[in-house]
Scaffold this active site. Structure first.
Site, mmCIF file in Angstrom:
data_model
loop_
_atom_site.group_PDB
_atom_site.id
_atom_site.type_symbol
_atom_site.label_atom_id
_atom_site.label_comp_id
_atom_site.label_asym_id
_atom_site.label_seq_id
_atom_site.Cartn_x
_atom_site.Cartn_y
_atom_site.Cartn_z
ATOM 1 N N ASP A 295 0.832 -1.207 0.000
ATOM 2 C CA ASP A 295 0.000 0.000 0.000
ATOM 3 C C ASP A 295 0.869 1.260 0.000
ATOM 4 O OD1 ASP A 295 -2.301 1.527 0.119
ATOM 5 O OD2 ASP A 295 -3.160 0.433 1.794
ATOM 6 N N ASP B 155 -10.734 1.966 -3.144
ATOM 7 C CA ASP B 155 -11.291 1.671 -1.814
ATOM 8 C C ASP B 155 -12.810 1.655 -1.867
ATOM 9 O OD1 ASP B 155 -9.012 1.261 -0.370
ATOM 10 O OD2 ASP B 155 -8.852 3.310 0.387
HETATM 11 C C1 GLA Z 1 -5.738 1.783 2.111
HETATM 12 C C2 GLA Z 1 -6.169 0.600 1.277
HETATM 13 C C3 GLA Z 1 -7.218 -0.195 2.006
HETATM 14 C C4 GLA Z 1 -6.676 -0.649 3.339
HETATM 15 C C5 GLA Z 1 -6.209 0.548 4.138
HETATM 16 C C6 GLA Z 1 -5.504 0.134 5.404
HETATM 17 O O1 GLA Z 1 -6.725 2.734 2.192
HETATM 18 O O2 GLA Z 1 -6.623 1.011 0.042
HETATM 19 O O3 GLA Z 1 -7.621 -1.297 1.250
HETATM 20 O O4 GLA Z 1 -5.632 -1.548 3.143
HETATM 21 O O5 GLA Z 1 -5.322 1.360 3.401
HETATM 22 O O6 GLA Z 1 -5.048 1.202 6.136
#
Ligand code: GLA
Length: 725
Positions: free
Chosen positions: A476, A546
């Protein structure tokens, strides 16, 4: 494939369905003649327009009775040379002067494609050919090498530029783009993919006009806000007809793509690394290599362009180790638990998920350091044993007991102020003394321009991967780069910071994928904030957004499919009301939309009803049956939700034997007008069994007469399967 005709100095590059023709004019400048559908090997110099004068100066060696470089279609825009359109490179000489006269010096045509050290680049299939044209700047002495790689079986043309300094002096590159082309018309619409967090890659299409259209990111990543892709469409282009030109950068940092209509109505398209704040010190004997761009020509609109991009990126960019390998159906705990979990809670999620057929559990954020919210611990990549008693192996063993594999979330480029790593190395966070750094999600970005920082993070991840049975990493990147400065770079190299940061990211990705070739890494950046061809080189799939709402995702995946294959999109079924939009959509629709990619689930399986678990089980069985189409098939966008109330996409196997269609009614309407959808890419003369109705129909019927769409309530969906009989 690549021909050079010495009598008229024409280069003719021809791929599967296109010709790209330019020549060396009488003053040594490269001049564009044609880019589009195939042409014969005729002498196309009759197309050169050279008799215009329009208050545009000539470099001294171009006679007064001919045109200026400002007016003809070129291959590379020079600065201070009479071409007032945006230059493709700006070079500052030791005396501060910036002006160039780039002229043809030599060229080579070779088999293969150039491998870019430390940067993602297309892979060789042994058959492709590369033309490299060297232009020499008569003023600075700098040379540029324009590389063009042609694949006979593809409509993709790969380009980049190398900046070589054979002089004794140090020069500074203030702009160093990857490609430039002057298309010889201004009758285009420009398609781009803007967005924001939770709404990535929305399709926007508007006419070009005089002036400059710049799409860019200055965020240190590609960004949610603008994908590093652009397409020019003929005015009369439809989804399936007309000329369409795509430009996609194999790069993951700040970028710029410019479209500029000049006074003679040529349209210059160019781009590469963003030039804002950019400056690269090029010492004597050094070379700077700009990232590659993949240009695609399609004579059949965006439909043909997307098929060509998907094929090319699968065949020549994404790791052959994973590209056609069946992807795990994951269960991810992020939306199920956020930071609030322990071994027992995870165990419950795993057990239920294994019962309905998920095969990999991915432990998301919150497992390390002392992380119980987003305020701490990034950089402390060791397990929080207070939270997870017995450590990761207890969970991994639990997964194994249920026949599942284990994956782990990590955010390697970040550091929390409240972390052991920060206490030990506060100077590793990107910042400048005396300036309070911006925080985003309470975190700082690590200075990846420093080798020791990358080495340290590599060591931590290596320890995790060698110490535990981990088959999957979710990498990420949850904030953008603001203070583009490193105290470790000399003042005359600060302009290199943003690109060096990206090179640090690539260095880590390169090392990890080389040392752990069986670990599949999924890319992510606050959802789909770094969804680009650069990342796809290392990571075969990327978390698309997301936003998992089944309505929003239809738009996001539709836009993403313009350039990237379905298998690159990681798509999960989540709970309702949806955590991003608050909307409730049927489970069937959520699964149908998520089936158009690398599918998975992201919800608390323990809160699912027995009936929902049974549905999920059937969904996963059905998904496995079509997953080959997602991995290898052609995608067609049948109904555009940006232009109507319905979404529909189709995946067809390469042999045209299997067809999978997913549709969604965005908002239900009473007595909605009757609408048909016509399938695409079938064999017209073969019969197909329409599994859902039992009818047998010819391909030509399905493609030309189509099928009547159901009238469904809000967010209702349909999935159709057709098998050649
Ligand atoms: C990002 C990712 C999510 C999750 C969060 C965790 O927003 O896109 O899928 O993994 O971080 O903090």
């Amino acid at each position: 494939m690549i021909g050079f005709h010495s009598e008229n100095k024409i280069f003719h590059l021809s791929g599967k369905g296109y010709s790209y023709v330019f020549f060396i004019n009488e003053w040594g400048y490269l001049q564009q003649l044609h880019y589009g559908g195939k042409v014969a090997d005729d002498d196309l110099t009759y197309l050169k327009v050279f008799d215009r004068k329009s208050f545009s100066p000539n470099p001294c060696d171009i006679s007064e009775d001919c045109s200026s470089p400002d007016l003809f279609a070129g291959e590379f825009g020079s600065f201070g040379q009479g071409d007032f359109r945006t230059a493709s490179a700006v070079i500052r000489m030791p005396d501060g002067a910036r002006m160039s006269r780039f002229k043809y010096k030599s060229h080579t045509i070779e088999r293969g494609v150039r491998k870019l050290d430390g940067m993602p680049c297309v892979r060789s299939c042994g058959e492709e050919e590369t033309l490299s044209v060297i232009l020499k700047d008569a003023v600075s002495g700098v040379e540029i090498k324009l590389n063009y790689t042609v694949y006979e079986d593809s409509d993709a043309l790969v380009r980049n530029v190398e900046y070589i300094n054979p002089t004794e002096n140090t020069v500074f590159l203030e702009r160093a783009f990857s490609f430039c082309i002057d298309l010889q018309s201004d009758a285009y619409d420009v398609l781009r993919l803007p967005g924001h967090h939770n709404k990535e890659r929305m399709v926007e299409c508007a006419p070009v006009g005089h002036g400059i259209l710049r799409i860019s990111s200055e965020r240190g990543t590609t960004s949610h806000q603008m994908n590093n892709f652009i397409a020019l469409l003929d005015k009369d282009c439809t989804e399936t007809s007309g000329n369409c030109y795509g430009f996609s950068l194999i790069y993951s940092g700040s970028f710029a793509l410019l479209v500029e209509v000049g006074q003679t109505n040529t349209t210059r398209v160019q781009g590469g690394i963003s030039d804002y704040g950019f400056q690269w010190k090029l010492g004597s004997g050094e070379t700077f290599v700009a990232p590659q761009t993949v240009m695609v020509y399609s004579g059949s609109g965006p439909d043909g362009m997307s098929v060509a991009y998907a094929d090319f990126y699968r065949e020549h960019l994404i790791s052959p180790r994973f590209v056609y390998k069946e992807r795990p159906v994951v269960i991810n705990n992020w939306e199920a638990t956020y930071f609030d979990f322990d071994t027992e809670k995870l165990s419950g999620i795993i057990e239920r998920a294994s019962a309905f057929g998920a095969d990999t559990f991915v432990l998301d954020d919150g497992w390390f350091g002392k992380r119980n919210d987003d305020k701490s611990s990034l950089g402390d990549w060791f397990v929080n044993e207070e939270k997870l008693k017995g450590g990761l192996d207890v969970i991994i063993d639990d997964c194994k007991k249920h026949g599942m594999k284990f994956g782990l979330w990590i955010e390697p480029e970040m550091i929390s102020e409240n972390s052991e790593l920060y206490r030990e190395h506060p100077d590793w966070a990107i910042a400048k003394d005396g300036v309070e750094p911006c925080r985003a999600r309470h975190q700082y970005v690590l200075d990846y321009t420093r080798r020791e920082v990358v080495d340290c993070i590599y060591g931590k991840i290596e320890k995790l991967l060698t110490g535990h049975d981990i088959s999957y990493l979710k990498w990420d990147m949850n904030r953008h780069v603001t203070e583009n400065y490193s105290a470790w770079l000399s003042p005359d190299r600060q302009g290199e910071f943003m690109h060096r940061y990206v090179l640090g990211v690539y260095a880590l990705a390169e090392r990890l994928t080389a040392a752990f070739p069986d670990v599949m890494i999924e890319g992510c950046s606050g959802g789909g904030g770094r969804f680009d061809a650069g990342m796809l080189y290392y990571f075969p799939q990327i978390w698309t957004s997301d936003d998992t709402d089944a309505k929003e995702r239809a738009y996001i995946q539709y836009g993403t499919s313009m350039v990237y294959p379905l298998s690159a999109m990681s798509c999960h079924v989540s709970v309702c009301p949806n955590h991003q939009t608050g909307r409730t959509t049927p489970l069937l629709t959520r699964a149908a939309i998520a089936s158009l990619g690398a599918t998975g689930y992201e919800l608390d399986t323990q809160k699912m009803t027995k009936e929902d678990c049974e549905t999920a089980k059937r969904q996963i069985i059905a998904y496995r049956e079509i997953s080959d189409l997602i991995l290898r098939g052609d995608v067609h966008r049948l109904l555009n939700p940006f232009k109507g109330n319905r979404f529909c996409m189709e995946a067809v196997s390469k042999d045209k034997k299997k067809v999978y269609v997913v549709g969604e009614e965005i908002l239900g309407e009473s007595n909605e007008k009757i609408q048909r959808v016509k399938l695409r890419g079938l064999d017209p003369d073969q019969k197909y069994l329409f599994r859902e109705t039992g009818q047998i129909l010819f391909g030509k019927t399905l493609m030309n007469a189509g099928l009547v769409l159901p009238n469904l309530p809000d967010f209702g969906s349909w999935t159709w399967h057709f098998d050649q009989v």
